[in-house]
Scaffold this motif. Structure first.
Motif, PDB file in Angstrom:
ATOM      1  N   LEU A  66       0.827  -1.207   0.000  1.00 47.19           N
ATOM      2  CA  LEU A  66       0.000   0.000   0.000  1.00 47.19           C
ATOM      3  C   LEU A  66       0.861   1.258   0.000  1.00 47.19           C
ATOM      4  O   LEU A  66       0.583   2.209  -0.739  1.00 47.19           O
ATOM      5  N   SER A  67       1.901   1.262   0.793  1.00 49.49           N
ATOM      6  CA  SER A  67       2.767   2.451   0.851  1.00 49.49           C
ATOM      7  C   SER A  67       3.460   2.687  -0.482  1.00 49.49           C
ATOM      8  O   SER A  67       3.737   3.837  -0.851  1.00 49.49           O
ATOM      9  N   ASP A  68       3.728   1.601  -1.223  1.00 47.87           N
ATOM     10  CA  ASP A  68       4.390   1.743  -2.527  1.00 47.87           C
ATOM     11  C   ASP A  68       3.523   2.486  -3.542  1.00 47.87           C
ATOM     12  O   ASP A  68       4.048   3.023  -4.530  1.00 47.87           O
ATOM     13  N   LEU A  69       2.208   2.534  -3.322  1.00 43.01           N
ATOM     14  CA  LEU A  69       1.323   3.266  -4.235  1.00 43.01           C
ATOM     15  C   LEU A  69       1.588   4.773  -4.183  1.00 43.01           C
ATOM     16  O   LEU A  69       1.122   5.511  -5.046  1.00 43.01           O
ATOM     17  N   GLY A  70       2.330   5.219  -3.178  1.00 41.58           N
ATOM     18  CA  GLY A  70       2.686   6.627  -3.092  1.00 41.58           C
ATOM     19  C   GLY A  70       4.032   6.943  -3.699  1.00 41.58           C
ATOM     20  O   GLY A  70       4.460   8.105  -3.660  1.00 41.58           O
ATOM     21  N   ASN A  71       4.707   5.942  -4.260  1.00 37.29           N
ATOM     22  CA  ASN A  71       5.987   6.197  -4.926  1.00 37.29           C
ATOM     23  C   ASN A  71       5.777   7.065  -6.163  1.00 37.29           C
ATOM     24  O   ASN A  71       4.768   6.933  -6.870  1.00 37.29           O
ATOM     25  N   VAL A  72       6.753   7.906  -6.456  1.00 38.43           N
ATOM     26  CA  VAL A  72       6.684   8.751  -7.656  1.00 38.43           C
ATOM     27  C   VAL A  72       6.537   7.893  -8.910  1.00 38.43           C
ATOM     28  O   VAL A  72       5.774   8.220  -9.823  1.00 38.43           O
ATOM     29  N   GLY A  73       7.246   6.766  -8.948  1.00 44.15           N
ATOM     30  CA  GLY A  73       7.204   5.909 -10.122  1.00 44.15           C
ATOM     31  C   GLY A  73       5.879   5.209 -10.335  1.00 44.15           C
ATOM     32  O   GLY A  73       5.633   4.645 -11.416  1.00 44.15           O
ATOM     33  N   VAL A  74       5.012   5.221  -9.340  1.00 48.18           N
ATOM     34  CA  VAL A  74       3.679   4.607  -9.473  1.00 48.18           C
ATOM     35  C   VAL A  74       2.605   5.674  -9.664  1.00 48.18           C
ATOM     36  O   VAL A  74       1.771   5.582 -10.576  1.00 48.18           O
ATOM     37  N   ALA A  75       2.601   6.691  -8.806  1.00 47.76           N
ATOM     38  CA  ALA A  75       1.519   7.678  -8.812  1.00 47.76           C
ATOM     39  C   ALA A  75       1.613   8.657  -9.983  1.00 47.76           C
ATOM     40  O   ALA A  75       0.594   8.966 -10.621  1.00 47.76           O
ATOM     41  N   VAL A  76       2.816   9.144 -10.274  1.00 48.17           N
ATOM     42  CA  VAL A  76       2.950  10.153 -11.328  1.00 48.17           C
ATOM     43  C   VAL A  76       2.568   9.610 -12.707  1.00 48.17           C
ATOM     44  O   VAL A  76       1.911  10.317 -13.486  1.00 48.17           O
ATOM     45  N   PRO A  77       2.945   8.363 -13.080  1.00 43.14           N
ATOM     46  CA  PRO A  77       2.470   7.846 -14.367  1.00 43.14           C
ATOM     47  C   PRO A  77       0.954   7.783 -14.487  1.00 43.14           C
ATOM     48  O   PRO A  77       0.412   7.942 -15.590  1.00 43.14           O
ATOM     49  N   GLY A 141       6.048  12.912   2.101  1.00 37.41           N
ATOM     50  CA  GLY A 141       6.110  13.137   0.660  1.00 37.41           C
ATOM     51  C   GLY A 141       5.314  12.117  -0.121  1.00 37.41           C
ATOM     52  O   GLY A 141       4.697  12.437  -1.144  1.00 37.41           O
ATOM     53  N   HIS A 142       5.311  10.855   0.350  1.00 36.35           N
ATOM     54  CA  HIS A 142       4.549   9.819  -0.348  1.00 36.35           C
ATOM     55  C   HIS A 142       3.048  10.126  -0.314  1.00 36.35           C
ATOM     56  O   HIS A 142       2.343   9.934  -1.311  1.00 36.35           O
ATOM     57  N   THR A 143       2.566  10.591   0.838  1.00 34.86           N
ATOM     58  CA  THR A 143       1.140  10.921   0.937  1.00 34.86           C
ATOM     59  C   THR A 143       0.777  12.078   0.021  1.00 34.86           C
ATOM     60  O   THR A 143      -0.240  12.033  -0.688  1.00 34.86           O
ATOM     61  N   ALA A 144       1.589  13.122   0.018  1.00 27.32           N
ATOM     62  CA  ALA A 144       1.316  14.276  -0.839  1.00 27.32           C
ATOM     63  C   ALA A 144       1.398  13.892  -2.315  1.00 27.32           C
ATOM     64  O   ALA A 144       0.570  14.338  -3.127  1.00 27.32           O
ATOM     65  N   THR A 145       2.373  13.069  -2.666  1.00 20.23           N
ATOM     66  CA  THR A 145       2.498  12.621  -4.057  1.00 20.23           C
ATOM     67  C   THR A 145       1.264  11.848  -4.488  1.00 20.23           C
ATOM     68  O   THR A 145       0.708  12.086  -5.569  1.00 20.23           O
ATOM     69  N   ALA A 146       0.820  10.924  -3.640  1.00 16.61           N
ATOM     70  CA  ALA A 146      -0.359  10.121  -3.975  1.00 16.61           C
ATOM     71  C   ALA A 146      -1.606  10.991  -4.081  1.00 16.61           C
ATOM     72  O   ALA A 146      -2.389  10.869  -5.035  1.00 16.61           O
ATOM     73  N   LEU A 179      -6.149   6.926   0.848  1.00 18.15           N
ATOM     74  CA  LEU A 179      -6.270   6.378   2.202  1.00 18.15           C
ATOM     75  C   LEU A 179      -5.445   5.108   2.349  1.00 18.15           C
ATOM     76  O   LEU A 179      -4.861   4.852   3.413  1.00 18.15           O
ATOM     77  N   GLY A 180      -5.371   4.309   1.281  1.00 18.19           N
ATOM     78  CA  GLY A 180      -4.566   3.099   1.325  1.00 18.19           C
ATOM     79  C   GLY A 180      -3.093   3.409   1.511  1.00 18.19           C
ATOM     80  O   GLY A 180      -2.402   2.778   2.322  1.00 18.19           O
TER      81      GLY A 180
END
Length: 226
Positions: A66-77, A141-146, A179-180
């Motif tokens: 779940l935390s990985d969904l906030g990575n730049v490489g996942v959310a930005v694409p 940063g992960h939360t804001a990115t997501a 939320l995830g």
């Protein structure tokens, strides 16, 4: 053409987005300022935050994913795909200033690290016990990115959806993703709860600003809802 008495005294029509209540911007900004002050001043709210973290933290594989969904490489694409679709749709429908929503969403995404990184350096908050010793964990940063990536994608896609059900479903998916990520970060022990809440507040201000901007941008055929 004569003007009737009713027309003469009718109140001016509100512009799109003008009815957005001020609390959507003011309340998150005020809460963010309060949390930041507590972090900088090492206030009593941090003691509650640490106790809550001890209750919630419990690393497992699911929270890691779940935390990985906030990575730049996942959310930005995801935002990039939504922006591409919005641009193609606007071009197909002949919308004027078709690139404005896409550019606005991209600039908003670029604004996230420009705001978060200096705040991390300013607050210099240590991380939870489950991460290696270090500072710079506030805000998340992960939360804001997501939040900005998934929320921005939803705002770009909403005008293309014809039914209220589809629009609600898209907003619900966006909320579940954010939320995830938030749950995963706290559960995995990567962030204190207040790190995540502060990023919610910051993202709420950014996304509301984008919403207000898109509400004033021409839509295909004059239709679509921000």
């Amino acid at each position: 053409m004569p003007i009737s008495a009713h027309q003469e005294h009718a109140p001016p029509r509100a512009r799109p987005g003008a009815l957005v209540p001020v609390p959507l911007l003011g309340a998150p900004a005020l809460l963010f300022a309060l949390i930041t002050w507590q972090v900088v001043a090492d206030g009593p709210l941090l003691r509650l935050d640490e106790r809550l973290s001890r209750v919630l933290a419990g690393p497992d594989r699911f929270s890691e994913l779940l935390s990985d969904l906030g990575n730049v490489g996942v959310a930005v694409p995801v935002l990039a795909v939504a922006a591409g679709y919005a641009a193609v749709r606007a071009h197909r429908d002949g919308t004027g200033r078709r690139w404005l929503p896409v550019v606005a969403a991209a600039l908003l995404m670029a604004l996230v690290p420009a705001l978060v990184v200096p705040l991390k350096e300013l607050t210099d908050r240590p991380g939870p016990p489950l991460v290696p010793p270090g500072t710079g964990y506030y805000p998340s940063g992960h939360t804001a990115t997501a939040a900005v990536a998934y929320g921005g994608a939803a705002l770009l896609l909403l005008p293309g959806l014809r039914t209220a059900t589809a629009r609600r479903a898209l907003v619900a998916v966006c909320a579940v993703l954010v939320l995830g990520v938030s749950y995963g970060l706290v559960r995995r022990g990567y962030h204190w709860p207040l790190d995540v809440v502060a990023s919610w507040c910051l993202s709420a201000v950014l996304l509301t600003s984008l919403w207000l901007f898109l509400a004033r941008t021409p839509r295909p055929g004059g239709t679509g809802r921000p």
